[in-house]
Design a protein around this motif. Structure first.
Motif, PDB file in Angstrom:
ATOM      1  N   ARG A 106      -9.428  -2.025  -6.116  1.00 51.10           N
ATOM      2  CA  ARG A 106      -8.642  -1.312  -5.103  1.00 51.10           C
ATOM      3  C   ARG A 106      -7.286  -1.952  -4.815  1.00 51.10           C
ATOM      4  NH1 ARG A 106     -11.005   0.176   0.805  1.00 51.10           N
ATOM      5  NH2 ARG A 106      -9.876  -1.619   1.630  1.00 51.10           N
ATOM      6  N   PRO A 107      -7.199  -3.253  -4.530  1.00 47.77           N
ATOM      7  CA  PRO A 107      -5.867  -3.810  -4.239  1.00 47.77           C
ATOM      8  C   PRO A 107      -4.926  -3.750  -5.436  1.00 47.77           C
ATOM      9  CG  PRO A 107      -7.520  -5.555  -4.368  1.00 47.77           C
ATOM     10  CD  PRO A 107      -8.265  -4.263  -4.358  1.00 47.77           C
ATOM     11  N   LEU A 108      -5.472  -3.780  -6.652  1.00 47.60           N
ATOM     12  CA  LEU A 108      -4.621  -3.676  -7.846  1.00 47.60           C
ATOM     13  C   LEU A 108      -4.034  -2.276  -7.954  1.00 47.60           C
ATOM     14  CD1 LEU A 108      -6.867  -5.578 -10.440  1.00 47.60           C
ATOM     15  CD2 LEU A 108      -4.888  -6.454  -9.164  1.00 47.60           C
ATOM     16  N   GLU A 139      -3.563  -0.226  -5.408  1.00 48.92           N
ATOM     17  CA  GLU A 139      -2.620  -0.048  -4.305  1.00 48.92           C
ATOM     18  C   GLU A 139      -1.303  -0.791  -4.556  1.00 48.92           C
ATOM     19  OE1 GLU A 139      -5.913   0.696  -0.785  1.00 48.92           O
ATOM     20  OE2 GLU A 139      -4.851  -1.221  -0.868  1.00 48.92           O
ATOM     21  N   GLU A 140      -1.386  -1.916  -5.223  1.00 49.42           N
ATOM     22  CA  GLU A 140      -0.177  -2.694  -5.521  1.00 49.42           C
ATOM     23  C   GLU A 140       0.687  -2.013  -6.575  1.00 49.42           C
ATOM     24  OE1 GLU A 140       1.045  -6.981  -7.553  1.00 49.42           O
ATOM     25  OE2 GLU A 140      -1.047  -6.585  -7.029  1.00 49.42           O
ATOM     26  N   LYS A 141       0.037  -1.436  -7.586  1.00 53.02           N
ATOM     27  CA  LYS A 141       0.778  -0.906  -8.726  1.00 53.02           C
ATOM     28  C   LYS A 141       1.099   0.580  -8.616  1.00 53.02           C
ATOM     29  CE  LYS A 141      -1.307  -4.304 -11.885  1.00 53.02           C
ATOM     30  NZ  LYS A 141      -0.064  -5.005 -12.225  1.00 53.02           N
TER      31      LYS A 141
END
Length: 219
Positions: A58-60, A62-64
């Motif tokens: 999930r954070p990957l 959201e970051e990309k």
């Protein structure tokens, strides 16, 4: 290997939902627009991934992602407009929240995402005429098992699933006897046994068959 895009449009959005078959809690959707060079090796349909892997991904995403959004449609609105319409509306609302307007949309499933627009509800958000016209203007394609074929739909499925799980973990603290931290509101044996013993909560979907036919509830 999952494909980056379905269309030749520069800005393509993928969308998916989670929680459609649950007895309690919201149906949650997400919409994601990814860059062309996006790649996360483990990304796949959220149902094929462990909880640990989903939380890592999930954070990957959201970051990309160029932009992403998610929407909960809660049980009151589900009971009002039915789960199919609520699932579609959750995806539609998520698309409207994106900071970029998609030029094309791909959606998991076999139904057109904009087949029903502008259903008025008492408990949820009602689209403006401008929002309805904006959604109608975007070409789209439904894709059976799209979450295992295209990166943007898979990313949306992970976001929808993890944000919904977060919500179910939160309301579990209010009603721990239903084990929502584990079953997430799905019709598991322990969930139905708790419904039979304790009755229903404000989070249950009253329009669903909450217990087997041989048992009944006073709603």
């Amino acid at each position: 290997m999952l494909k980056t895009k379905y269309s030749n449009y520069a800005i393509e959005c993928g969308t998916d939902e989670a929680g459609r078959g649950c007895l309690a809690g919201p149906v949650t959707a997400a919409a994601v627009i990814l860059p062309n060079e996006f790649n996360i090796g483990k990304l796949n349909d959220s149902k094929q991934l462990s909880e640990k892997i989903r939380e890592q991904i999930r954070p990957l995403v959201e970051e990309k992602a160029l932009t992403f959004a998610f929407t909960h449609i809660f049980n009151e609105e589900i009971d009002e407009i039915n789960i199919l319409n609520a699932s579609m509306k959750a995806m539609q609302e998520s698309i409207l929240k994106l900071s970029l307007k998609p030029e094309f949309i791909i959606v998991d499933g076999n139904r057109p995402i904009f087949s029903k627009l502008g259903i008025k509800t008492k408990s949820g958000y009602n689209f403006t005429r401008q929002e309805i016209e904006l959604l109608k203007s975007i070409p789209n394609q439904s894709i059976v098992k799209g979450d295992s074929k295209f990166l943007s739909i898979a990313a949306a499925s992970v976001l929808a699933k993890t944000y919904r799980d977060d919500y179910m973990n939160k309301i579990h603290k209010e009603f721990p006897m239903y084990n929502w931290n584990k079953n997430k509101g799905y019709p598991t044996k322990d969930h139905r046994e708790a419904i039979a013993k304790y009755g229903i909560t404000k989070y249950h979907r009253k329009s669903f068959r909450l217990l087997p036919e041989q048992l009944s509830l006073d709603l």
